[in-house]
Design a protein around this motif. Structure first.
Motif, PDB file in Angstrom:
ATOM      1  N   UNK A  76       0.816  -1.205   0.000  1.00 24.27           N
ATOM      2  CA  UNK A  76       0.000   0.000   0.000  1.00 24.27           C
ATOM      3  C   UNK A  76       0.852   1.258   0.000  1.00 24.27           C
ATOM      4  N   UNK A  77       1.969   1.169   0.717  1.00 18.98           N
ATOM      5  CA  UNK A  77       2.865   2.316   0.818  1.00 18.98           C
ATOM      6  C   UNK A  77       3.478   2.656  -0.540  1.00 18.98           C
ATOM      7  N   UNK A  78       3.868   1.620  -1.276  1.00 18.40           N
ATOM      8  CA  UNK A  78       4.453   1.861  -2.603  1.00 18.40           C
ATOM      9  C   UNK A  78       3.416   2.509  -3.524  1.00 18.40           C
ATOM     10  N   UNK A  79       2.178   2.008  -3.445  1.00 19.43           N
ATOM     11  CA  UNK A  79       1.127   2.590  -4.277  1.00 19.43           C
ATOM     12  C   UNK A  79       0.866   4.044  -3.885  1.00 19.43           C
ATOM     13  N   UNK A  80       0.892   4.303  -2.579  1.00 21.27           N
ATOM     14  CA  UNK A  80       0.716   5.679  -2.104  1.00 21.27           C
ATOM     15  C   UNK A  80       1.835   6.568  -2.626  1.00 21.27           C
ATOM     16  N   UNK A  81       3.059   6.036  -2.591  1.00 25.18           N
ATOM     17  CA  UNK A  81       4.196   6.804  -3.096  1.00 25.18           C
ATOM     18  C   UNK A  81       3.991   7.151  -4.570  1.00 25.18           C
ATOM     19  N   UNK A  82       3.482   6.190  -5.338  1.00 24.00           N
ATOM     20  CA  UNK A  82       3.224   6.427  -6.747  1.00 24.00           C
ATOM     21  C   UNK A  82       2.204   7.532  -6.955  1.00 24.00           C
ATOM     22  N   UNK A  83       1.169   7.517  -6.122  1.00 30.22           N
ATOM     23  CA  UNK A  83       0.144   8.555  -6.229  1.00 30.22           C
ATOM     24  C   UNK A  83       0.700   9.923  -5.886  1.00 30.22           C
ATOM     25  N   UNK A  84       1.482   9.973  -4.815  1.00 29.20           N
ATOM     26  CA  UNK A  84       2.073  11.247  -4.405  1.00 29.20           C
ATOM     27  C   UNK A  84       3.043  11.753  -5.463  1.00 29.20           C
ATOM     28  N   UNK A  85       3.762  10.823  -6.073  1.00 30.66           N
ATOM     29  CA  UNK A  85       4.716  11.168  -7.120  1.00 30.66           C
ATOM     30  C   UNK A  85       4.020  11.832  -8.307  1.00 30.66           C
ATOM     31  N   UNK A  86       2.823  11.354  -8.632  1.00 33.07           N
ATOM     32  CA  UNK A  86       2.123  11.891  -9.796  1.00 33.07           C
ATOM     33  C   UNK A  86       1.266  13.106  -9.496  1.00 33.07           C
ATOM     34  N   UNK A  87       1.065  13.427  -8.220  1.00 30.59           N
ATOM     35  CA  UNK A  87       0.157  14.502  -7.852  1.00 30.59           C
ATOM     36  C   UNK A  87       0.688  15.864  -8.318  1.00 30.59           C
ATOM     37  N   UNK A  88      -0.223  16.658  -8.849  1.00 33.41           N
ATOM     38  CA  UNK A  88       0.208  17.970  -9.329  1.00 33.41           C
ATOM     39  C   UNK A  88      -0.623  19.113  -8.762  1.00 33.41           C
ATOM     40  N   UNK A  89      -1.953  18.944  -8.724  1.00 34.76           N
ATOM     41  CA  UNK A  89      -2.820  20.063  -8.310  1.00 34.76           C
ATOM     42  C   UNK A  89      -2.409  20.597  -6.945  1.00 34.76           C
ATOM     43  N   UNK A  90      -2.175  19.685  -6.001  1.00 30.61           N
ATOM     44  CA  UNK A  90      -1.802  20.105  -4.645  1.00 30.61           C
ATOM     45  C   UNK A  90      -0.515  20.913  -4.672  1.00 30.61           C
ATOM     46  N   UNK A  91       0.469  20.429  -5.438  1.00 34.60           N
ATOM     47  CA  UNK A  91       1.802  21.033  -5.355  1.00 34.60           C
ATOM     48  C   UNK A  91       1.891  22.353  -6.101  1.00 34.60           C
ATOM     49  N   UNK A  92       1.090  22.527  -7.133  1.00 35.31           N
ATOM     50  CA  UNK A  92       1.096  23.813  -7.840  1.00 35.31           C
ATOM     51  C   UNK A  92       0.779  24.939  -6.863  1.00 35.31           C
ATOM     52  N   UNK A  93      -0.154  24.664  -5.922  1.00 38.93           N
ATOM     53  CA  UNK A  93      -0.596  25.725  -5.018  1.00 38.93           C
ATOM     54  C   UNK A  93       0.127  25.741  -3.679  1.00 38.93           C
ATOM     55  N   UNK A  94       0.993  24.758  -3.432  1.00 37.01           N
ATOM     56  CA  UNK A  94       1.674  24.760  -2.131  1.00 37.01           C
ATOM     57  C   UNK A  94       3.199  24.729  -2.252  1.00 37.01           C
ATOM     58  N   UNK A 130       9.032   5.598 -14.262  1.00 35.23           N
ATOM     59  CA  UNK A 130       9.113   5.440 -12.803  1.00 35.23           C
ATOM     60  C   UNK A 130       7.910   4.651 -12.292  1.00 35.23           C
ATOM     61  N   UNK A 131       6.706   5.019 -12.786  1.00 33.36           N
ATOM     62  CA  UNK A 131       5.507   4.361 -12.280  1.00 33.36           C
ATOM     63  C   UNK A 131       5.442   2.905 -12.716  1.00 33.36           C
ATOM     64  N   UNK A 132       5.886   2.610 -13.944  1.00 31.84           N
ATOM     65  CA  UNK A 132       5.931   1.213 -14.381  1.00 31.84           C
ATOM     66  C   UNK A 132       6.875   0.416 -13.486  1.00 31.84           C
ATOM     67  N   UNK A 133       8.013   1.023 -13.131  1.00 30.15           N
ATOM     68  CA  UNK A 133       8.965   0.340 -12.263  1.00 30.15           C
ATOM     69  C   UNK A 133       8.353   0.069 -10.890  1.00 30.15           C
ATOM     70  N   UNK A 134       7.677   1.089 -10.338  1.00 30.36           N
ATOM     71  CA  UNK A 134       7.033   0.906  -9.034  1.00 30.36           C
ATOM     72  C   UNK A 134       6.012  -0.223  -9.100  1.00 30.36           C
ATOM     73  N   UNK A 135       5.235  -0.220 -10.189  1.00 32.21           N
ATOM     74  CA  UNK A 135       4.209  -1.242 -10.354  1.00 32.21           C
ATOM     75  C   UNK A 135       4.819  -2.635 -10.405  1.00 32.21           C
TER      76      UNK A 135
END
Lengths: 346, 293
Positions: B204-222, B273-278
């Motif tokens: 679950x942690x690896x999948x979470x890392x993948x999601x955080x890695x791809x996240x953009x909306x949050x980081x544009x504003x913070x 990166x995401x393929x590798x994580x998967x």
């Protein structure tokens, strides 16, 4: 030895973890009492407290998000401290299609309609495709295909929204505009909804696969014993029986679609005046035209304009009100899934 | 379940319909396979000409062509690690509480409702929250710390849920044996249940890392759309543009002459990166299954 301990463990525990927290015997009456040191008992109690604090933090977050969004979002409508902007009435914001912030007009109806439109279209594609794929995985596909589909869905859900966006921008938009629109720009609802549909389909597929797999096998077997074909069993027995959970799957897919920002922002064209543009158009195929009119949604407008506005201005406040609206919508959707879930149990 | 007993007619039409619909279901499923292959193929094909060592190890340009993505790669990893570092203890704690302490009544149902709501909250809404609280109220402006804390909000519900589910899957006999040996509840959780659940939580942690890695909306504003000119810059107070934000920013900003190429290359790096994580998750999963069999 009496049988009592086992019974009391089963009765008092949740998933095998006793609910009693006296630091002594977890099993209650009849079980042998182990002596633990003061330190162990203390550690137990403090750990309990620590875990509780973590959970309360999550609860606090839900309230905190609501509070902070409300202080900024409601500032558009109520006179509040630190507010430099004008106080607006609800109707001039929620019932007006006139969005011209530089001329002090703040109708957000185009964005609400845009969000609903693009989400509705995406769901129109993703809901049937997702449910049918779910039933395919659960009840029809051979094992190798089932595994393949699981992996495909895992990968699709893991692709970041900006990558979906760049795919839409560099592959889908040019393709559509070259093929069907005689090189007119293709940005608008159609392509956005298509991209969104692919993004939310894994959610719907995985939840509806679970729904079909958790149906009692007797249902499927009974239908077949009554002489149904594979498809008849699916269409007339399995899908109706799984309906509450399928609806939950769709509601959660809807939630994902309505909240998606970046992918849609990159392909929808970002035109707040799309309602007016459509009204003016004298096209003979208004529906088709509507699908390819550059538009905007609640989320895309936030991404587009929030960085350019000063905190405390009317414009900024209205944008936060749009965020508050999205958050309240999420809560309503989650509560709706609860309602649907209860319907299942009844 | 109130399904009326249906009458099935076996006619020639029903047979034709059955065969037709089987075909349709296969076609829909295979369409998704094709979409994925087309998608990954197109992204990699576009990005391939750009991908080289220089692209990965050069600093970005602001006005000229030929910039790299070195600081963005660093920021992506840094932010994922920081945000996981914040959300892991909270998520683990909340998950343990839900699995072992909350009982089965109202409290648990309410907690589940909160977790689900947080999980379903659009990332743009989390971004607004982070902007109000960290960027403006705390006065941290666009920085790594604002970004990491807001990104943690995205991870917490996922980690909590995974922890709860993994802990509930620990066989009851194991826990009872632990209590039988005189362990306290805390000892049972830490020394018996968590190790057993660790692989599930790790996945679950690896999948979470993948999601955080791809996240953009949050980081544009913070975390902002600028990367520090130093490298590597571990300061928490500087803006930290990540790969996904960079991809979005160069595309929508349009001042770079080679924005297209940079975006294509960045997208290809992210997909790789995401393929590798998967693949990693899959290998771990397979190893565990072999071990437990």
């Amino acid at each position: 030895m009496p049988q009592a301990p086992e019974v009391s463990i089963a009765a008092a525990s949740e998933g095998g973890y006793p609910v009693l927290e006296d630091g002594l015997s977890p099993a209650g009456a009849g079980a042998p009492a182990f002596k633990h040191s003061r330190l162990q008992r203390l550690a137990d109690r403090w750990a309990h407290l620590g875990f509780l604090v973590c959970s309360l933090l999550v609860v606090g977050l839900i309230g905190g998000i609501l509070y902070f969004l409300a202080t900024r979002g409601l500032a558009a409508f109520l006179p509040m401290a630190g507010n430099t902007g004008r106080t607006l009435s609800f109707s001039e914001v929620f019932l007006s299609t006139d969005w011209a912030p530089s001329s002090d007009r703040f109708g957000i109806l185009p964005f609400i309609a845009g969000s609903l439109g693009v989400t509705g279209l995406a769901l129109l594609i993703a809901a049937p495709a997702g449910v049918l794929t779910g039933v395919f995985i659960a009840k029809m596909a051979p094992a190798w295909m089932r595994n393949l589909m699981r992996q495909v869905m895992d990968l699709l859900v893991g692709i970041p929204s900006v990558v979906y966006g760049i795919f839409g921008l560099t592959v889908v938009l040019p393709l559509v505009s070259r093929t069907w629109l005689a090189d007119a720009p293709a940005s608008g609802f159609a392509v956005s909804a298509l991209i969104l549909a692919v993004m939310i389909v894994p959610t719907i597929v995985s939840l509806s696969t679970d729904a079909f797999e958790s149906l009692p096998a007797a249902l499927d077997e009974g239908a077949q014993a009554l002489g149904s074909s594979r498809w008849q069993a699916i269409w007339r027995v399995l899908i109706p029986a799984a309906r509450p959970r399928l609806l939950t799957a769709m509601v959660l897919g809807l939630g994902r679609a309505i909240g998606e920002a970046m992918a849609v922002q990159m392909v929808i064209g970002n035109n707040p005046q799309w309602v007016a543009l459509m009204r003016e158009s004298t096209d003979r195929a208004p529906f088709l035209r509507a699908l390819f009119t550059p538009a905007a949604t609640l989320t895309t407008e936030l991404v587009q304009e929030l960085p350019n506005t000063a905190a405390g201005s009317t414009w900024n406040n209205v944008l936060f009100a749009m965020g508050l609206l999205l958050y309240l919508l999420t809560m309503v959707l989650i509560l709706a899934t609860r309602r649907l879930g209860r319907g299942k149990e009844a | 379940m109130n399904v009326a007993v249906p009458v099935f007619r076996r006619s020639r039409t029903s047979k034709v319909v059955d065969r037709l619909m089987r075909g349709v279901l296969w076609a829909i499923a295979l369409t998704f396979v094709a979409v994925l292959i087309l998608f990954v193929g197109a992204i990699l094909k576009q990005g391939w000409p750009v991908l080289n060592l220089g692209f990965l190890t050069k600093m970005p340009e602001t006005l000229d062509a030929g910039g790299g993505i070195k600081p963005q790669i660093f920021n992506s990893i840094y932010l994922v690690v920081l945000s996981l570092g914040i959300s892991l203890p909270v998520g683990l704690g909340a998950g343990i509480y839900m699995a072992a302490y909350a009982g089965q009544g109202r409290a648990l149902r309410f907690l589940r409702l909160c977790i689900e709501t947080l999980a379903a909250t659009p990332s743009i809404v989390l971004a607004l929250f982070g902007m109000i609280v960290f960027v403006q109220a705390m006065g941290w402006s666009f920085s790594i710390r604002s970004g990491a804390l807001t990104l943690a909000l995205l991870n917490i519900p996922v980690i909590t849920r995974v922890t709860e589910v993994s802990l509930l899957a620990v066989p009851r006999e194991l826990k009872e044996a632990s209590y039988g040996l005189g362990a306290t509840k805390l000892q049972t959780i830490l020394k018996v249940a968590l190790p057993y659940a660790a692989t599930g939580i790790l996945t679950g942690l690896v999948l979470t890392a993948g999601r955080a890695f791809g996240e953009s909306a949050i980081l544009v504003f913070t975390a902002g759309t600028n990367a520090s000119a130093q490298f590597p810059d571990f300061r928490l107070t500087v803006p930290g543009e990540t790969l996904s934000v960079h991809l979005w920013y160069v595309t929508s900003d349009g001042t770079l002459p080679d924005a297209r190429e940079i975006a294509a290359g960045t997208a290809a790096v992210m997909i790789l990166v995401l393929l590798t994580l998967n693949l990693l998750v899959r290998l771990v999963d397979r190893a565990i299954r072999r071990r437990t069999r």
